[in-house]
Design an enzyme around this catalytic site. Structure first.
Site, mmCIF file in Angstrom:
data_model
loop_
_atom_site.group_PDB
_atom_site.id
_atom_site.type_symbol
_atom_site.label_atom_id
_atom_site.label_comp_id
_atom_site.label_asym_id
_atom_site.label_seq_id
_atom_site.Cartn_x
_atom_site.Cartn_y
_atom_site.Cartn_z
ATOM 1 N N LYS E 108 0.878 -1.173 0.000
ATOM 2 C CA LYS E 108 0.000 0.000 0.000
ATOM 3 C C LYS E 108 0.910 1.217 0.000
ATOM 4 O O LYS E 108 1.565 1.515 1.002
ATOM 5 C CB LYS E 108 -0.903 0.016 1.232
ATOM 6 C CG LYS E 108 -1.737 1.288 1.325
ATOM 7 C CD LYS E 108 -2.608 1.358 2.573
ATOM 8 C CE LYS E 108 -3.116 2.790 2.743
ATOM 9 N NZ LYS E 108 -3.907 2.961 3.977
ATOM 10 N N GLY E 169 -8.344 9.725 9.034
ATOM 11 C CA GLY E 169 -8.657 9.929 10.443
ATOM 12 C C GLY E 169 -9.748 10.941 10.723
ATOM 13 O O GLY E 169 -10.112 11.149 11.877
ATOM 14 N N ALA E 196 -9.503 5.650 3.469
ATOM 15 C CA ALA E 196 -9.353 6.828 4.341
ATOM 16 C C ALA E 196 -10.592 7.695 4.362
ATOM 17 O O ALA E 196 -11.235 7.917 3.345
ATOM 18 C CB ALA E 196 -8.169 7.694 3.934
ATOM 19 N N GLY E 197 -10.892 8.177 5.560
ATOM 20 C CA GLY E 197 -11.951 9.156 5.734
ATOM 21 C C GLY E 197 -13.310 8.585 6.076
ATOM 22 O O GLY E 197 -14.209 9.324 6.456
ATOM 23 N N ASN E 218 -9.647 2.097 9.141
ATOM 24 C CA ASN E 218 -8.952 1.750 10.375
ATOM 25 C C ASN E 218 -9.530 2.507 11.568
ATOM 26 O O ASN E 218 -10.133 1.922 12.453
ATOM 27 C CB ASN E 218 -7.449 2.071 10.218
ATOM 28 C CG ASN E 218 -6.618 1.552 11.378
ATOM 29 O OD1 ASN E 218 -7.106 1.279 12.452
ATOM 30 N ND2 ASN E 218 -5.334 1.377 11.150
ATOM 31 N N THR E 219 -9.382 3.850 11.545
ATOM 32 C CA THR E 219 -9.725 4.640 12.728
ATOM 33 C C THR E 219 -11.160 4.432 13.190
ATOM 34 O O THR E 219 -11.430 4.324 14.393
ATOM 35 C CB THR E 219 -9.487 6.144 12.425
ATOM 36 O OG1 THR E 219 -8.157 6.312 11.957
ATOM 37 C CG2 THR E 219 -9.696 6.989 13.673
#
Lengths: 65, 274, 274, 65, 274, 274, 65, 65
Positions: E108, E169, E196-197, E218-219
């Protein structure tokens, strides 16, 4: 000699860009020029030789966004 | 209503490459129903900068000259574009021709990536900007909200950035206002002009409220039912957004708060007992 | 920029209960840092209608009289509200007191449902509107975008509707623009004024672009860093949105379309071959 | 007699709304009045009797949104 | 509810660089309150691909080995990232170290432009992707919705693109859904993964409804109150969005249309006469 | 992925008027291409409650009986509606007929204000609800996000509220999410079901993430390309949103934050020096 | 000889990357290495000479997003 | 006698709602009924008299949203 002016084939007797513009009748028209993708300033048109197959752009002001 | 374009004192006036620009609405000149309506739009909006282009001209056409004469009469700054260029090379040559014919170092640099979105090819854009700055041009790059691209353009010598609001001609307004707001914060000292995608006066006002320095548009005025009136509407919207930005917008709140004070409300105690 | 408030010919001027109203920005008078700033805001925005209220007054206070004198000097239409009323009964009595003291049949009718949203209690609203119209009032009901409620208010004799944009004091703009657009289409001939929730000039411009007839606001100006400048910004935004609406906004598109024409683009054939 | 004026208890000798306003010192102040939740026009204040516990509202112009 | 991850027949299963991937939710492994909760999240969501990273390790630390053993036990594909790299050079070396240690050609690729947005540096990204493909890597580039950049990444040999939804994040979801939808249409045959996001299951469902092939996050799971439950929620949301996309979403309409047929409504004529 | 509908322990299961309801997706039965597809949709989504209606029946038609037999075989709760009623009186009589024929006290009360939006006539709604509760009905009122109307419905004896997401059949999702969120907070203990306007699984997930207790929809499934698959998609989305809500959604942030920790990033010092 | 290991200065007697890892006590730890910004495969660590001021990265698997 | 059944005019000999349903051939169909806008429970259909111009609704289960 065959050249391409603004995308169209033309026959010309002219040997310089300057001569070509005169031959085509542009006279004093407010135009800018390029030869084979390179800009040719007005002052240098008489020094620029044309070869067979040369691609010439002759442009003038237009509306734009 | 007084003349809003005059409310900015000299030290707050927009400067683009050292030239003061009175109006923060920059106007494209294409697609109008007639030259007369274009001229009316320019006058009604009191614009200071118009964009123009170059197109192939036949030998006895002379339409370029007529158009140019009209523009010259307006007494505005001319910003030639490289619209339609798909490579750095074409854009550079077009810019050189434009400099000669319009007698200006300014160029609105467009290097287009594809026909679906007409979005900037950011690689070709940085390449062309670098070369044009080297040749003495003052480059107005049509770019995206990408901060890294913006940094490279500044590093190349650009002193203005023109991020898109939305794809050209869509009139969708600011597609990603959060990213544009971030961009404004990231480049606090660079003139940032929203270019493309603005479709309604409220979009222009929003751009200015986010702190952008100016708005450049064309289609929304040219394709309006009444282009001169729409030009006036956008001029007012840009002034409104700018004035609002400088006057300090209120913070939004999640919960309602009375505007009329609660203290002293008649029947307050009686109501409680009902 | 010429004076936008003058661009509407007489037959297009807004009329509220038969009275012509020059400015489509209606202004609340509460929460300003000082009376002087309020007065400046009224003058800078050139408003034609201001809202006022009634509050309990002690015997030797005389603050009501001083405020009233200031308002009278402005030479504007006064629209008293019933802010804070939680029942039809309170609102009716408050309206009666306001009619006597302000010498006007106009009343901005607020019947509040709860403190969290300060939203209209639509049942109390229709009840109070019905009674007040019967008593000869000209009622400006603060309502929601609910079409059925709007119909009942018109049936009760209201000739103006004032739907909220968002909860009072939140500054969130138009919370449900689609519903408001539907409302505009559903009541084509009734003056519709967006009241409450407008926080930025772009919000006001959007309301006007949707075809609303006017915007009433207070907090966004009173709580601005510079209230008179913000008043001017909103006046310009309202004029911009109105002018834009009348000039015919472009249709938005999903795909990009060049503003500069493609025909005659230099290097067009060369580029193809690259 | 005890009455409630603008939410506060007051002692008064007055028997009419008009008298109460005078007694409290409102003089020529620009006010409107209500008694027990009902509007009382200025012209009728002298004709309106006060009873013990009457609730009186005395209001004047203020800033409003 | 049957197992949604099994409803796709073999020919519809997602393939990334030739490897079939059963779950369209790719999971980051950082920021969990504990390794146990991370493990539970991986199992509850039945993920097929997890991202991992490389960090400096002291001589007797051995925390890397413990982490690695845990990951190996899950039996999933491992996708090492180059998180934190600010240049193509650093990213390339990091990728080389990762290939050796994780024994995979997958990487990645992150080349970060700035700390405010952690957005890709698209220039460094294309440079690093070009070199890594040359070295035999299978590159998953973390990119933006920029179509021109996407084209260059494909030209460099990438077979997957991973555009951001919003800055890493932030949990803001899809900041520019219109551009992402355009991207999906522009690259119809390339696996596109939103990376992301994404902050809520509804964001993940929306991404899949737009036709994206998978979501990497993830977050939103690691920082949830109950990470394993949230992992399950996202797995269901991804499956829901994918199934909905394939089942053919209804067209939205501007006007209401009855769901219950009007024909045969009792009292229909009576009502007319009321 | 395990069966999400089973993850709620008994004390968290939704109860509507005392009856436990396993699935939080309530399904309308109209507009399907065929009865077989409707039946498949009911089974695939494992719904617990379906809405039905009454329509005029000719003497030898018997289509009502065939439909009813099919519904009875599903073993679900039946929620008859009063769709198409334009007055409280019609709605009350329709409810009475429905109670006899479906043998249930439940009624989905619709009193429609107009054909453009099919929005509730909140006055007729409260009037009909009051009378129906008096007659022993358990009323599920189709209402708006208006808090004052909600309070009157609760005061009338309703124990469930069903606010619209957007106008019936539009598929636009939640037109005013902020108001709906406020409604959820205002009525913390009342089952709130989003009814109408939901067009995509992501809309349903969002409704549940806002804390709504269930979602009722029809058109988005019936008019999908593959209704049974879409039913499954919505069931998964509702479960995803519910699970996400209970698992504690992350807070959104304005600025990016790395998911992979910065500490220990290789080349960190070298990069600084570049 | 001074070298920089993971950003910190260290004194070492080792002449190769391999030797450095042994000296520092990494033993059989699952690590990857780079020298002066260039990747060094495990198999080549014994062939790589260290010079004064060499910058060495020693990394191992970690959680990542 | 003319009555209106489900919006259409009909001629009937029946004097009760029950009789009307039989005459029209509804038999044991699962229907509910209303007369002049008022619900008539099944058990009361035989007790309800029809007058000229009576408006009768006869409904049965259908798909609904």
């Amino acid at each position: 000699m065959r050249v391409i002016v603004n995308g169209n084939e033309e026959q010309t007797e002219a040997r310089t860009l300057d001569g070509l513009l005169r031959e085509l009748g542009y006279g004093t028209a407010k135009v800018a020029t390029a030869l084979n993708g390179q800009f040719v300033p007005a002052a240098e048109r008489s020094r620029v030789q044309l070869d067979t197959g040369a691609k010439i752009e002759i442009v003038s002001p237009r509306q734009g966004g | 209503m007084q003349d809003l374009t005059r409310t900015e004192s000299d030290d707050q006036q927009l400067c683009l490459y050292g030239r003061p620009v009175a109006s923060r609405l920059l106007l494209g000149t294409a697609q109008y129903p007639s030259p007369a309506l274009l001229g009316d739009a320019v006058r009604r909006a009191q614009v200071s900068v118009v964009t123009v282009s170059l197109r192939r001209e036949g030998a006895r056409e002379r339409s370029g000259e007529r158009f140019w004469q009209m523009v010259a009469d307006w007494g505005v700054h001319v910003l030639p574009n490289t619209a339609g260029c798909r490579s750095a090379k074409d854009a550079i040559t077009t810019a050189q021709m434009a400099r000669e014919i319009f007698d200006t170092r300014w160029v609105k640099l467009e290097v287009i990536a594809n026909d679906d979105t007409l979005q900037p090819d950011v690689f070709g854009l940085v390449e062309a900007a670098t070369e044009l700055v080297r040749q003495g041009f003052e480059v107005f790059p049509y770019t995206t909200e990408d901060l890294g691209v913006g940094e490279r353009l500044l590093a190349a010598g650009c002193e203005v950035l023109m991020p898109w609001g939305a794809p050209i001609g869509t009139g969708r307004g600011l597609a990603n206002p959060h990213a544009l707001k971030t961009m404004r914060g990231y480049f606090p000292d660079t003139p940032l002009i929203i270019d493309a995608g603005v479709g309604a006066p409220s979009h222009a006002a929003l751009a200015m409220e986010l702190g952008f320095d100016a708005v450049l548009l064309n289609t929304a005025i040219a394709k309006a039912g009444d282009p001169p009136a729409m030009a006036e509407a956008f001029a007012a919207a840009v002034a409104a957004g700018r004035t609002g930005y400088r006057a300090g917008l209120m913070e939004t709140r999640d919960m309602a708060t009375p505007s009329t004070p609660v203290a002293g409300t008649p029947f307050f105690d009686l109501s409680d007992g009902q």
